[in-house]
Design an enzyme around this catalytic site. Structure first.
Site, short mmCIF file in Angstrom:
data_model
loop_
_atom_site.label_atom_id
_atom_site.label_comp_id
_atom_site.label_asym_id
_atom_site.label_seq_id
_atom_site.Cartn_x
_atom_site.Cartn_y
_atom_site.Cartn_z
N GLY A 497 0.83 -1.20 0.00
CA GLY A 497 0.00 0.00 0.00
C GLY A 497 0.86 1.24 0.00
O GLY A 497 2.07 1.19 0.27
N VAL A 498 0.22 2.34 -0.32
CA VAL A 498 0.93 3.61 -0.35
C VAL A 498 0.14 4.60 0.49
O VAL A 498 -1.08 4.68 0.39
CB VAL A 498 1.02 4.14 -1.80
CG1 VAL A 498 1.87 5.41 -1.85
CG2 VAL A 498 1.60 3.08 -2.71
N GLY A 500 0.50 8.52 2.93
CA GLY A 500 1.17 9.81 2.99
C GLY A 500 2.58 9.68 3.54
O GLY A 500 3.48 10.45 3.21
N LYS A 503 5.71 4.13 1.38
CA LYS A 503 5.15 2.86 0.92
C LYS A 503 5.24 1.78 2.00
O LYS A 503 6.14 1.82 2.83
CB LYS A 503 5.92 2.39 -0.31
CG LYS A 503 5.56 3.19 -1.56
CD LYS A 503 6.32 2.69 -2.78
CE LYS A 503 5.94 3.54 -3.98
NZ LYS A 503 6.89 3.36 -5.09
N LYS A 518 7.20 -0.46 6.65
CA LYS A 518 6.76 0.87 6.22
C LYS A 518 8.00 1.75 6.06
O LYS A 518 8.77 1.90 7.01
CB LYS A 518 5.80 1.46 7.27
CG LYS A 518 5.22 2.79 6.85
CD LYS A 518 3.92 3.07 7.59
CE LYS A 518 4.17 3.94 8.80
NZ LYS A 518 2.93 4.36 9.47
N ASP A 613 -6.22 9.24 14.28
CA ASP A 613 -6.40 8.91 12.88
C ASP A 613 -7.13 7.57 12.75
O ASP A 613 -6.69 6.67 12.04
CB ASP A 613 -5.03 8.87 12.17
CG ASP A 613 -5.18 9.03 10.66
OD1 ASP A 613 -6.29 9.36 10.19
OD2 ASP A 613 -4.20 8.80 9.94
#
Ligand SMILES: *[C@@H]1O[C@H](CO)[C@@H](O)[C@H](O)[C@H]1NC(C)=O
Ligand SMILES: *[C@@H]1O[C@H](CO)[C@@H](O)[C@H](O)[C@H]1NC(C)=O
Ligand SMILES: *[C@@H]1O[C@H](CO)[C@@H](O)[C@H](O)[C@H]1NC(C)=O
Ligand SMILES: *[C@@H]1O[C@H](CO)[C@@H](O)[C@H](O)[C@H]1NC(C)=O
Ligand SMILES: *[C@@H]1O[C@H](CO)[C@@H](O)[C@H](O)[C@H]1NC(C)=O
Ligand SMILES: *[C@@H]1O[C@H](CO)[C@@H](O)[C@H](O)[C@H]1NC(C)=O
Ligand SMILES: *[C@@H]1O[C@H](CO)[C@@H](O)[C@H](O)[C@H]1NC(C)=O
Ligand SMILES: *[C@@H]1O[C@H](CO)[C@@H](O)[C@H](O)[C@H]1NC(C)=O
Ligand SMILES: *[C@@H]1O[C@H](CO)[C@@H](O)[C@H](O)[C@H]1NC(C)=O
Ligand SMILES: *[C@@H]1O[C@H](CO)[C@@H](O)[C@H](O)[C@H]1NC(C)=O
Ligand SMILES: *[C@@H]1O[C@H](CO)[C@@H](O)[C@H](O)[C@H]1NC(C)=O
Ligand SMILES: *[C@@H]1O[C@H](CO)[C@@H](O)[C@H](O)[C@H]1NC(C)=O
Length: 823
Positions: A497-498, A500, A503, A518, A613
């Site tokens: 996944g990518v 902010g 990656k 990450k 978040d």
């Protein structure tokens, strides 16, 4: 006549009042009595110990075991039935008590090891902490039942009691009491002995009861004490047994004449005493001494209880009181302090014990007095927490601790060659250092081990470039080459996944452990988040929080290595293609898991941690679809919020942000609750939070869902894949709680604990339904996946220009949105 009648009445009234006083006893505002592991409530004297299943809402534990003892302890001054059951913890677990009355609270913990199935409680090893205090460190239970008692000042509205098993061990507790104390019990401070006689404030210190004695060699049991204390008979602590005699005259004690209440000590304590025996020789010149075994290196609060219960007539007497060889008072005139016989009196003194393990207390005649006599009615010795807020220190030798560390590291790395080499190098380094240290000073830990400590700071150690392992056993620094190897040199084919931050790659360590890696792109803004994340993850370990495996900050890299989560993000399963859809039951279980993780963050330590978040993309699923909360880069702890809530840019993710936080920029746990409410609607409706491809009124899920809810048409927007699966009661419960989470005002939103409770009941209302029906839906999901293909891509196209949706900081977007909103 009138006068005497009046006073008769007064006496009558006051004696009635007195009777009422006595019969009421003490009634704590906060009063938790828990019989751990039991399935039935137990009456103990006038108190009810509640089976802990009725208190399960206090306990946030990943895993629990109840155990029954095959036999109860042979003898215990406390009720033996409380030792018959236990609750066993195999990972860090905590109780959260809500507190109504601020001030000192007592915590009593009951321990009695027994063997239950595969658990041998005698092998337990664990620490217990509360607030900032380490109450027990690496405790290993004794053969006999034991009750430990602590007190500290609680000023917030909750008290969190943490049980942390030592690595590969277990923790347990048989029963516990938490209750508020009458304010009079602990005056704000006491004087120290010695010439300077400094006054010390005790308000911020924790105390552990080391000894509590009733002089006169008579035990006073908890049911005879207004605060359910045990007063041990003093006989076995006496140094000599020929210069003292025991005295009992409970009737002589009169509380109404003095200022003390029975809460300080009951009349059964003040009514018995050990006195100097001057019968054989009226000129007796000797001390009565008691010997106590204590831990050196601490200060102790020593409380002397006095009451003149000597048979009358008796001459006025003066005596000396000593701790060790220092006089606490000389020519002590009890009658002068109380102004009458039979009036209880106590005196607090603080003393430091260093070097020896002995603490001696003596009473003896003063010089040149005519009638030598001396009396002591009760004695309490309480250990005072040290500057590190701890009641325990471990006698650790640095060579031993570096050895433990290597074992730890090796255990973690298991098979990873590079890391073993590294560990060996470090071991040699450590050893050389500690040997060098030893030759300079005494064994002082150069690399403190702190296994039992609750707080680990890793991030703060970043700035100096030295190789420092995290002191936590959960994560540590990886060499960059090891990560390159694990991820095939960051092969694009392994990208999961990518975001902010950068990656996320799938990786495999040399020992075959699958990990998620990450890798941050080097932006100055990311560094703080990188450090926060590592700090958070290494402090907190919970079944429903993604675990940290390690990190790498070599070559300005910002890499975090997590456990691999087989089933990816919740978001993908709700609105992604090629992912099996989830049954209602699974969705509820996922919500429960995530709620547990957040509840732990909010309540697991004194200062709440706010995730900031919460979104479906940050809820990950393991191979069994168990949910774990991830991505702590934005998390904040309490104190930092206070400092920075004005200047903090609003951060979070689009669609999930608490409107109150957006406007006031004041962050509370309730902001997470709001975001969680959004996730709940996402789970229910199976669509993205923002879907620009839909008609205008439906773009924002929350607005749309609340509108439908108000119109009573929520059923229409329920994920079509859930059609027919959800029991109406379960749905009702779920949407009620989800709606409450979205209350405009934070204070009206429920806590994560309440949410958890309601979700559990929604799951119960669902019953077994849905367990079997899931398979039936399997074919449908593929059809759906195709039809949903559009949902993801459309969203990406039209929002792509607004910035990185999945990303971390949306502050710019929001600044703009707020401005537009204002117009
Ligand atoms: C203590 O607070 C709880 C809720 O916070 C309340 O239910 C309970 O009645 C309170 N107890 C007393 C004695 O005030
Ligand atoms: C045990 O005590 C709790 C709390 O007072 C109460 O809710 C529960 O009904 C009691 N259970 C039994 C079996 O008496
Ligand atoms: C413990 O004993 C009680 C009563 O004998 C029984 O009801 C309960 O199931 C037992 N618990 C366990 C974990 O064996
Ligand atoms: C309890 O008593 C029994 C028999 O008297 C004895 O075998 C046992 O060791 C005792 N247990 C403890 C904990 O003292
Ligand atoms: C605790 O025990 C449960 C069940 O026995 C197990 O699933 C869990 O992994 C254990 N946790 C640890 C840290 O060993
Ligand atoms: C439980 O552990 C203790 C301490 O290690 C040991 O002495 C005892 O034999 C063990 N009991 C059983 C039944 O394994
Ligand atoms: C815990 O420690 C922190 C920092 O050391 C301090 O700011 C905080 O007030 C303490 N909390 C309590 C309840 O004493
Ligand atoms: C508890 O702490 C508060 C604030 O720190 C203080 O005002 C109060 O006097 C303390 N209470 C006791 C009983 O020490
Ligand atoms: C104190 O009482 C215990 C039991 O009642 C007795 O065995 C002991 O000898 C007494 N101690 C002294 C010093 O008399
Ligand atoms: C205690 O003292 C008061 C006042 O001197 C007296 O009225 C009362 O009767 C006494 N109580 C007892 C139990 O002796
Ligand atoms: C009593 O103990 C104190 C302190 O150890 C000592 O100074 C004093 O001489 C002792 N008195 C007698 C009579 O032994
Ligand atoms: C106690 O002693 C002081 C002097 O040491 C004296 O002034 C006072 O009157 C005495 N009080 C009583 C109640 O005897």
């Amino acid at each position: 006549m009138v006068n005497s009648g009046g006073s008769m009445l007064l006496i009558w009234v006051s004696s009635i009042l007195c009777v009422i006083c006595v019969s009421l006893g003490y009634n704590p505002l906060d009063n938790y009595l828990i019989d751990c592991g039991s399935s039935t409530n137990k009456s103990v004297g006038d108190r009810l110990f509640v089976a802990d299943q009725f208190y399960s809402n206090l306990l946030s534990i990943p895993h629990i075991t109840f155990a029954n003892a095959s036999s109860s302890p042979n003898s215990s001054a406390y009720d033996p039935s409380l030792f018959q059951t236990a609750r066993i913890f195999n990972e860090t677990s905590f109780y959260t008590f809500s507190v109504n009355k601020s001030g000192r609270h007592w915590i009593r913990l009951y321990f009695f090891p027994f063997v239950f199935r595969s658990y041998n409680l005698s092998t337990a090893k664990f620490s217990v902490s509360a607030q900032n205090f380490t109450l027990i460190k690496e405790y290993q239970p004794k053969v006999n039942p034991e009750v430990k008692e602590f007190s500290f000042n609680v000023s917030s509205d909750r008290l969190v009691l943490n049980f942390t098993p030592f690595a590969n061990s277990i923790a347990f507790v048989n029963a516990l009491e938490v209750f508020s104390l009458p304010d009079e019990l602990f005056p704000p401070g006491a004087t120290t002995i010695g010439p300077q006689g400094k006054y010390l404030n005790l308000g911020k210190q924790a105390l552990e009861t080391v000894e509590r004695l009733n002089m006169g060699n008579q035990t006073v049991f908890p049911h005879d004490d207004t605060l359910w204390r045990l007063w041990d008979a003093d006989g076995k602590y006496l140094k000599h047994s020929n210069v003292e005699k025991f005295l009992a005259n409970v009737k002589a004690v009169n509380f109404t004449k003095g200022r003390l209440t029975e809460n300080i000590a009951p009349s059964s304590v003040y009514g018995t005493a050990t006195v100097l025996n001057s019968d054989p020789d009226p000129q007796t010149n000797a001390n009565v001494t008691w010997l106590f075994d204590v831990d050196p290196g601490f200060e102790y609060l020593v409380r002397f209880h006095f009451c003149d219960i000597l048979p009358r007539p008796s001459a006025r007497f003066y005596f000396n009181v000593y701790i060790g060889s220092s006089a606490v008072v000389q020519y002590f005139d009890l009658l002068n302090r109380t102004s009458d016989v039979g009036v209880p009196y106590f005196m607090d003194v603080i003393t430091t014990v260093s070097g020896s393990r002995m603490l001696n207390v003596s009473i003896g005649p003063s010089n040149n007095v005519q009638y030598p006599n001396a009396i002591l009615n009760g004695l309490e010795i309480m250990k005072i927490s040290n500057a590190k807020d701890s009641l325990y220190v471990l006698d650790s030798i640095s060579s031993k601790s570096s050895k433990t560390k290597v074992i730890l590291i090796v255990g973690l790395a298991a098979g990873s060659f590079i890391i073993i080499v590294l560990a060996l190098v470090l071991f040699l380094l450590c050893r050389r250092r500690s040997l060098a240290d030893l030759s300079h000073r005494k064994a002082e830990d150069h690399f403190p081990m702190n296994e039992g400590d609750t707080v680990y700071t890793v991030g703060s150690k970043f700035s100096n470039g030295t190789l420092i392992f995290s002191t936590s056993k959960f994560g540590y620094r990886f060499p960059f080459v090891a990560i390159q190897e694990a991820t095939d040199n960051f092969s694009e084919s392994l990208v999961l996944g990518v975001g902010g931050f950068g990656k996320v790659y799938k990786g495999v360590l040399r020992d075959e452990t699958r990990v998620a890696v990450k890798r941050g792109t080097s932006q100055s803004q990311g560094i703080a988040e990188f450090q926060t994340e590592i700090e958070m993850l290494s402090q907190f370990r919970h079944r429903h929080l993604v675990s940290l495996i390690g990190y790498c900050d070599e070559r300005n890299e910002m890499i975090i290595i997590y456990e691999f989560m087989e089933n990816g993000t919740l978001k993908n399963h709700l609105c992604g293609s090629n992912h099996p859809s989830l049954s209602w039951r699974q969705r509820l279980e996922i919500c429960i898991g995530a709620a547990k993780g957040l509840h732990y963050l909010h309540t697991g330590s004194t200062k709440a941690i706010i995730h900031r978040d919460v979104k479906s993309a940050n809820i990950l699923l393991d191979e069994n679809f168990m949910a774990k909360v991830a991505d702590f880069g934005l998390s904040k702890t309490g104190p930092e919020i206070d400092q920075s809530h004005v200047s903090t840019a609003v951060k979070g993710s689009f669609g999930y942000l608490d409107p109150e936080y957006l406007i006031r920029q004041q962050l509370t746990e309730k902001s997470d609750v709001y975001s969680f409410g959004v996730v709940m609607f996402e789970v229910l409706c199976g669509r993205p939070v923002i879907d620009p491809s839909l008609p205008r009124e439906k773009v924002n899920l929350v607005e749309w869902a609340l509108k439908c809810q108000r119109r009573g048409q929520l059923e229409e927007i329920v994920d079509p894949l859930l059609q027919g699966q959800i029991k109406p009661d379960s749905l009702k419960k779920f949407r009620e709680i989800a709606e409450k989470c979205l209350a405009e005002c934070g204070v009206y939103r429920p806590s994560m604990g309440d949410i958890l409770w309601n979700l559990e009941s929604a799951l119960q209302l669902q019953g077994d339904e849905g367990r079997s029906s899931h398979n039936g839906k399997m074919t449908e999901k593929f059809n759906r996946a195709n039809s949903l293909e559009t949902c993801g891509s459309a969203a990406q196209v039209s929002i792509g220009s607004m910035g990185d949706l999945a990303g971390v900081s949306m502050s710019k977007v929001f600044a703009q949105m707020v401005r537009e909103e204002m117009r």
